[in-house]
Design a protein around this motif. Structure first.
Motif, PDB file in Angstrom:
ATOM      1  N   GLU A 214      26.382  27.402  30.289  1.00 41.40           N
ATOM      2  CA  GLU A 214      26.643  28.796  30.669  1.00 41.40           C
ATOM      3  C   GLU A 214      28.113  29.129  30.395  1.00 41.40           C
ATOM      4  N   PRO A 215      28.413  30.413  30.146  1.00 42.11           N
ATOM      5  CA  PRO A 215      29.774  30.769  29.731  1.00 42.11           C
ATOM      6  C   PRO A 215      30.803  30.559  30.853  1.00 42.11           C
ATOM      7  N   HIS A 216      31.830  29.785  30.564  1.00 34.40           N
ATOM      8  CA  HIS A 216      32.845  29.513  31.584  1.00 34.40           C
ATOM      9  C   HIS A 216      33.625  30.778  31.945  1.00 34.40           C
ATOM     10  N   LEU A 217      33.729  31.685  30.982  1.00 36.56           N
ATOM     11  CA  LEU A 217      34.386  32.978  31.244  1.00 36.56           C
ATOM     12  C   LEU A 217      33.691  33.729  32.387  1.00 36.56           C
ATOM     13  N   ALA A 218      32.396  33.493  32.532  1.00 36.86           N
ATOM     14  CA  ALA A 218      31.626  34.201  33.563  1.00 36.86           C
ATOM     15  C   ALA A 218      31.708  33.512  34.914  1.00 36.86           C
ATOM     16  N   LEU A 219      32.104  32.241  34.912  1.00 35.23           N
ATOM     17  CA  LEU A 219      31.963  31.445  36.128  1.00 35.23           C
ATOM     18  C   LEU A 219      33.260  31.112  36.854  1.00 35.23           C
ATOM     19  N   PHE A 220      34.262  30.645  36.072  1.00 34.61           N
ATOM     20  CA  PHE A 220      35.344  29.905  36.724  1.00 34.61           C
ATOM     21  C   PHE A 220      36.624  30.682  36.989  1.00 34.61           C
ATOM     22  N   VAL A 221      37.239  30.294  38.118  1.00 33.22           N
ATOM     23  CA  VAL A 221      38.564  30.804  38.469  1.00 33.22           C
ATOM     24  C   VAL A 221      39.434  29.610  38.857  1.00 33.22           C
ATOM     25  N   LYS A 222      40.725  29.827  38.826  1.00 35.34           N
ATOM     26  CA  LYS A 222      41.664  28.737  39.152  1.00 35.34           C
ATOM     27  C   LYS A 222      41.607  28.419  40.650  1.00 35.34           C
ATOM     28  N   ASP A 223      41.752  27.128  40.960  1.00 34.36           N
ATOM     29  CA  ASP A 223      41.714  26.707  42.364  1.00 34.36           C
ATOM     30  C   ASP A 223      42.771  27.415  43.203  1.00 34.36           C
ATOM     31  N   ASN A 224      43.933  27.698  42.578  1.00 36.58           N
ATOM     32  CA  ASN A 224      45.031  28.257  43.381  1.00 36.58           C
ATOM     33  C   ASN A 224      44.976  29.788  43.505  1.00 36.58           C
ATOM     34  N   ASN A 225      44.021  30.419  42.835  1.00 39.87           N
ATOM     35  CA  ASN A 225      43.906  31.878  42.955  1.00 39.87           C
ATOM     36  C   ASN A 225      42.443  32.304  42.795  1.00 39.87           C
ATOM     37  N   PRO A 226      41.573  31.811  43.683  1.00 40.24           N
ATOM     38  CA  PRO A 226      40.132  32.012  43.460  1.00 40.24           C
ATOM     39  C   PRO A 226      39.663  33.457  43.644  1.00 40.24           C
ATOM     40  N   LEU A 227      40.496  34.271  44.317  1.00 40.00           N
ATOM     41  CA  LEU A 227      40.036  35.644  44.595  1.00 40.00           C
ATOM     42  C   LEU A 227      40.687  36.671  43.678  1.00 40.00           C
ATOM     43  N   LEU A 228      41.216  36.212  42.538  1.00 36.90           N
ATOM     44  CA  LEU A 228      41.976  37.174  41.714  1.00 36.90           C
ATOM     45  C   LEU A 228      41.136  38.360  41.267  1.00 36.90           C
ATOM     46  N   PHE A 229      39.852  38.142  40.996  1.00 35.77           N
ATOM     47  CA  PHE A 229      39.017  39.271  40.592  1.00 35.77           C
ATOM     48  C   PHE A 229      38.778  40.220  41.777  1.00 35.77           C
ATOM     49  N   TYR A 230      38.626  39.637  42.972  1.00 35.24           N
ATOM     50  CA  TYR A 230      38.383  40.452  44.170  1.00 35.24           C
ATOM     51  C   TYR A 230      39.617  41.301  44.484  1.00 35.24           C
ATOM     52  N   GLU A 231      40.777  40.699  44.237  1.00 35.87           N
ATOM     53  CA  GLU A 231      42.038  41.397  44.466  1.00 35.87           C
ATOM     54  C   GLU A 231      42.154  42.566  43.483  1.00 35.87           C
ATOM     55  N   ALA A 232      41.924  42.280  42.203  1.00 36.51           N
ATOM     56  CA  ALA A 232      42.062  43.324  41.171  1.00 36.51           C
ATOM     57  C   ALA A 232      41.033  44.439  41.394  1.00 36.51           C
ATOM     58  N   ILE A 233      39.797  44.044  41.705  1.00 37.70           N
ATOM     59  CA  ILE A 233      38.735  45.051  41.852  1.00 37.70           C
ATOM     60  C   ILE A 233      38.957  45.879  43.125  1.00 37.70           C
ATOM     61  N   SER A 234      39.444  45.228  44.203  1.00 36.04           N
ATOM     62  CA  SER A 234      39.714  45.976  45.439  1.00 36.04           C
ATOM     63  C   SER A 234      40.793  47.031  45.180  1.00 36.04           C
ATOM     64  N   GLY A 235      41.849  46.626  44.487  1.00 36.81           N
ATOM     65  CA  GLY A 235      42.939  47.568  44.182  1.00 36.81           C
ATOM     66  C   GLY A 235      42.422  48.723  43.331  1.00 36.81           C
ATOM     67  N   PHE A 236      41.635  48.382  42.332  1.00 40.57           N
ATOM     68  CA  PHE A 236      41.053  49.397  41.448  1.00 40.57           C
ATOM     69  C   PHE A 236      40.134  50.335  42.248  1.00 40.57           C
ATOM     70  N   ALA A 237      39.310  49.729  43.126  1.00 41.34           N
ATOM     71  CA  ALA A 237      38.319  50.520  43.876  1.00 41.34           C
ATOM     72  C   ALA A 237      38.994  51.524  44.806  1.00 41.34           C
ATOM     73  N   LYS A 238      40.173  51.181  45.326  1.00 40.90           N
ATOM     74  CA  LYS A 238      40.874  52.111  46.218  1.00 40.90           C
ATOM     75  C   LYS A 238      41.127  53.455  45.529  1.00 40.90           C
ATOM     76  N   THR A 239      41.380  53.404  44.233  1.00 39.31           N
ATOM     77  CA  THR A 239      41.635  54.673  43.537  1.00 39.31           C
ATOM     78  C   THR A 239      40.384  55.199  42.841  1.00 39.31           C
ATOM     79  N   ALA A 240      39.444  54.321  42.551  1.00 42.22           N
ATOM     80  CA  ALA A 240      38.315  54.753  41.716  1.00 42.22           C
ATOM     81  C   ALA A 240      37.074  55.144  42.513  1.00 42.22           C
ATOM     82  N   LEU A 241      37.044  54.828  43.815  1.00 34.23           N
ATOM     83  CA  LEU A 241      35.867  55.204  44.603  1.00 34.23           C
ATOM     84  C   LEU A 241      35.996  56.652  45.087  1.00 34.23           C
TER      85      LEU A 241
END
Ligand code: SAM
Ligand code: GLN
Length: 290
Positions: A214-241
């Protein structure tokens, strides 16, 4: 060659690597797909022969290499709908069906049926979330975003296959600039995402069929920053919702509390953490207003 002989070849070749029921499940899926013979037909006519056994024996070799059956067949099912898949997209998971179910339950009031809502699926992959929502919320305008051109190619085919209209966007959600561009022109009532969330440290618990295929791009995040997508999407959602907009995430079962803390940091309201059918923390919902 007799199909029954091929079934025996499957059983002897895969014995030990997979449970017996799973070996038979692979075999029955393949004979139906390749030769149009159902399990019942074979049970009633055990002598059925096929002329060309190459395709199914090739598939057996791939199963031995732990290639997922969905990639071998090039298709799978999600929320009762057919989806094409290849190695560029994650195979849709049952827990993601639960996320779709939750969103639909939150929008099942009769008053919702005529409401025109706008939805954005971030990291759409095969398009499974976006397409299942579009199919079940016919009044919704659905957008789906992914950074992978190859994934979007499959997602577009799946939208056609399921006869839904989706607006696809090729963008990197980690690059805020592009995110802002989208939210300037369009606001969303629902933003949903099943982003990459598996930490490198979890690799050793994973099966070879996932890890090697399965594509690693779809699955993995770094151990030291596992929520980076949640952080980016939360910030984006604050303005986009929109004013009463909702954010839905599939999450890493081990990071439920951390994800909720993150959403609190972004001042989301009515944050709900929900378990999947196995009792694992698997999804969250958050709202802009209380
Ligand atoms: N939504 C699909 C599902 O639920 O089966 C796929 C989810 S998969 C876990 C995550 C998706 O995010 C992949 O399709 C991957 O290509 C995409 N992705 C990874 N990094 C991204 C980025 N920086 N921006 C946008 N999408 C990204
Ligand atoms: N649930 C998937 C798995 O365990 C991971 C999906 C994701 O990273 N978003 O393979």
């Amino acid at each position: 060659m007799k199909l029954k002989e091929i079934q025996n070849t499957f059983r002897t070749n895969l014995n030990g690597a997979y449970e017996n029921e799973e070996i038979d499940r692979f075999f029955y899926l393949l004979i139906e797909d390749y030769y149009g013979v159902s399990r019942l037909q074979l049970a009633m006519n055990p002598g059925i022969e096929i002329e060309n056994s190459k395709a199914i024996l090739d598939a057996l070799e791939l199963i031995k290499e732990h290639k997922p059956i969905q990639y071998i067949m090039g298709e799978t099912e999600f929320y009762g709908l057919p989806f094409k898949v290849n190695g560029h997209v994650l195979i849709p998971r049952p827990e993601t069906e639960e996320l779709v179910e939750w969103i639909l339950n939150c929008h099942s009031e009769p008053s919702e049926e005529s409401r025109k809502i706008t939805i954005l699926d971030i990291g759409t992959g095969s398009g499974c979330i976006a397409i299942a929502l579009a199919k079940n919320l016919p009044n919704a305008k659905v957008y789906a975003l992914d950074v992978s051109k190859d994934a979007l190619k499959i997602a577009k085919q799946n939208a056609e296959l399921n006869k839904v209209n989706i607006e696809f966007i090729e963008a990197d959600i980690l690059s805020l600039c592009q995110g802002e561009d989208i939210s300037k022109s369009q606001k969303f009532d629902i933003i949903v995402s099943n982003p990459p969330y598996v930490r490198e440290l979890e690799k050793e618990m994973m099966n070879h069929n996932v890890l090697d295929h399965e594509p690693h791009l779809a699955l993995f995040v770094k151990d030291n920053n596992p929520l980076l997508f949640y952080e980016a999407i939360s910030g984006f959602a604050k303005t986009a919702l929109t004013e009463n907009g909702q954010l839905f995430f599939e999450i890493n079962e081990y990071l439920g509390k951390e994800t909720v803390d993150l959403l609190e940091k972004y001042k989301f309201k009515n944050i709900e953490l929900k378990q999947d059918i196995f009792g694992k923390n698997r999804m969250v919902k958050a709202e802009i207003n209380s």
